[in-house]
Scaffold this active site. Structure first.
Site, short mmCIF file in Angstrom:
data_model
loop_
_atom_site.label_atom_id
_atom_site.label_comp_id
_atom_site.label_asym_id
_atom_site.label_seq_id
_atom_site.Cartn_x
_atom_site.Cartn_y
_atom_site.Cartn_z
N HIS A 27 0.83 -1.22 -0.12
CA HIS A 27 -0.02 0.00 0.04
C HIS A 27 0.64 1.34 0.08
O HIS A 27 0.76 2.15 -0.94
CB HIS A 27 -0.96 -0.04 1.08
CG HIS A 27 -1.76 -1.21 1.41
ND1 HIS A 27 -2.92 -1.44 0.74
CD2 HIS A 27 -1.57 -2.32 2.38
CE1 HIS A 27 -3.31 -2.58 1.10
NE2 HIS A 27 -2.51 -3.18 2.14
C1 BDR Z 1 -2.85 0.73 5.41
O1 BDR Z 1 -3.19 0.02 6.63
C2 BDR Z 1 -2.17 -0.38 7.17
O2 BDR Z 1 -2.16 -1.69 7.73
C3 BDR Z 1 -0.91 -0.12 5.91
O3 BDR Z 1 0.26 0.34 6.40
C4 BDR Z 1 -1.69 0.89 5.16
O4 BDR Z 1 -1.27 2.01 5.56
C5 BDR Z 1 -3.84 -0.31 4.45
O5 BDR Z 1 -5.05 -0.45 4.60
#
Ligand code: BDR
Ligand code: CA
Length: 313
Positions: A243
């Protein structure tokens, strides 16, 4: 080259946050003026420590790291140890940081930096819950008109949610903060699950990191070995969504992404759909277009960029 772009990374590391920080620190086009930690994937005591661990891994102990909010504005903190492990950075064995945590609170740092730098100079890159950013906007609303842009990872429209059926983690954890940020009139670039679910840490891509044979390459591979196991099981995919580095990649190579300007509102009232990002993708309302919402990514180009940059560290 033109002057490096000044950014503040607001983060809750997190393995994917770690890769985002590494990508930024490896990139001369960016000047990371500070890293602000927020509670999210794990509690604040760990996220601020993890941010410093990552700076030291990058060989950049002089980067300023600040601790901010230890809980969301209204709701109790929800964490994600089931994804990121107990420390938030489970996977490799990385030494405890020696570099100091700055004394100043992260929210004060954001306000002070945006007010002291020339108007339009500072870009905020939130890759965790938006609590620190919302608090800064409340503390000093004038920063709204001075921030160049907010480029954030959060939300989902076509892909909906990853922590509830309709909400993405960063927005879900602090929906009230997200609503504050999306209604502040600041230009926003949003990297939702619609993009990040296409940026998969396939085995081949992880092995490319490992094959660098450097400390950073090995650590990146080990972070992702751990990180992807949860999502591989959940989605049945080869690799998990990477992400947060999408935010930094957009600053470096926006041509890797495509999307459209839309209105985005945050659900804060419904228990069922709390934290969902209501994106007017089809323009069916007259509501103002407050975000550039990304939908697609050239995933091979993204991983090529990441590989090339991590190899520099
Ligand atoms: C987001 O949530 C976190 O677990 C990850 O780091 C990312 O920023 C994805 O949904
Ligand atoms: Ca994150």
């Amino acid at each position: 080259m033109s002057q490096p772009r000044k950014i503040i990374i607001d983060t809750d590391p997190g393995q994917d946050d770690a890769l985002a920080i590494l990508l930024a620190l490896a990139s001369p086009e960016l000047d990371v003026v500070g890293i602000t930690a927020v509670a999210g994937n794990v509690p604040l005591a760990l996220t601020q420590k993890n941010a410093r661990i990552v700076c030291e891994l990058a060989g950049r102990p002089e980067v300023k790291v600040f601790a901010g909010a230890s809980r969301p504005l209204v709701r109790p903190l929800v964490t994600a140890e089931h994804v990121h492990g107990k420390t938030g950075l489970d996977g490799p064995v990385l030494p405890d940081p020696v570099m100091p945590l700055q004394d100043m609170n992260a929210v004060d740092f954001i306000v002070e930096t945006v007010m002291n730098e020339p108007e339009g100079a500072v870009t905020l890159c939130p890759i965790g819950p938006l609590t620190n950013i919302a608090l800064a906007l409340v503390r000093e609303p004038r920063i709204g008109g001075r921030i160049r842009e907010i480029v954030l990872m959060g939300g989902g429209y076509f892909e909906q949610g990853n922590v509830t059926p309709s909400a993405e983690f960063n927005i879900y954890v602090d929906p009230h903060a997200a609503a504050t940020v999306f209604s502040a009139g600041i230009p926003i670039v949003m990297m939702p699950l619609d993009v990040t679910h296409k940026a998969l840490t396939t085995r081949a891509r992880v092995e490319t990191f490992r094959a660098m044979g450097t400390r950073v390459g090995t650590a990146a591979a080990e972070l992702l070995d751990f990180f992807e196991r949860f999502d591989e099981e959940k989605y049945g995919s080869d690799g998990g969504p990477l992400h947060d580095p999408c935010v930094i990649a957009w600053l470096l190579k926006p041509e890797l992404f495509s999307g459209r300007h839309c209105n985005v509102e945050i659900e804060t009232a419904s228990e069922l759909t709390l934290g969902s990002t209501v994106v007017d993708w089809w323009g069916v309302t007259e509501r103002p277009k407050n975000a550039l919402v990304m939908r697609d990514i050239d995933a091979d180009g993204f991983f090529a960029l990441l590989t090339e940059r991590l190899a520099r560290l």
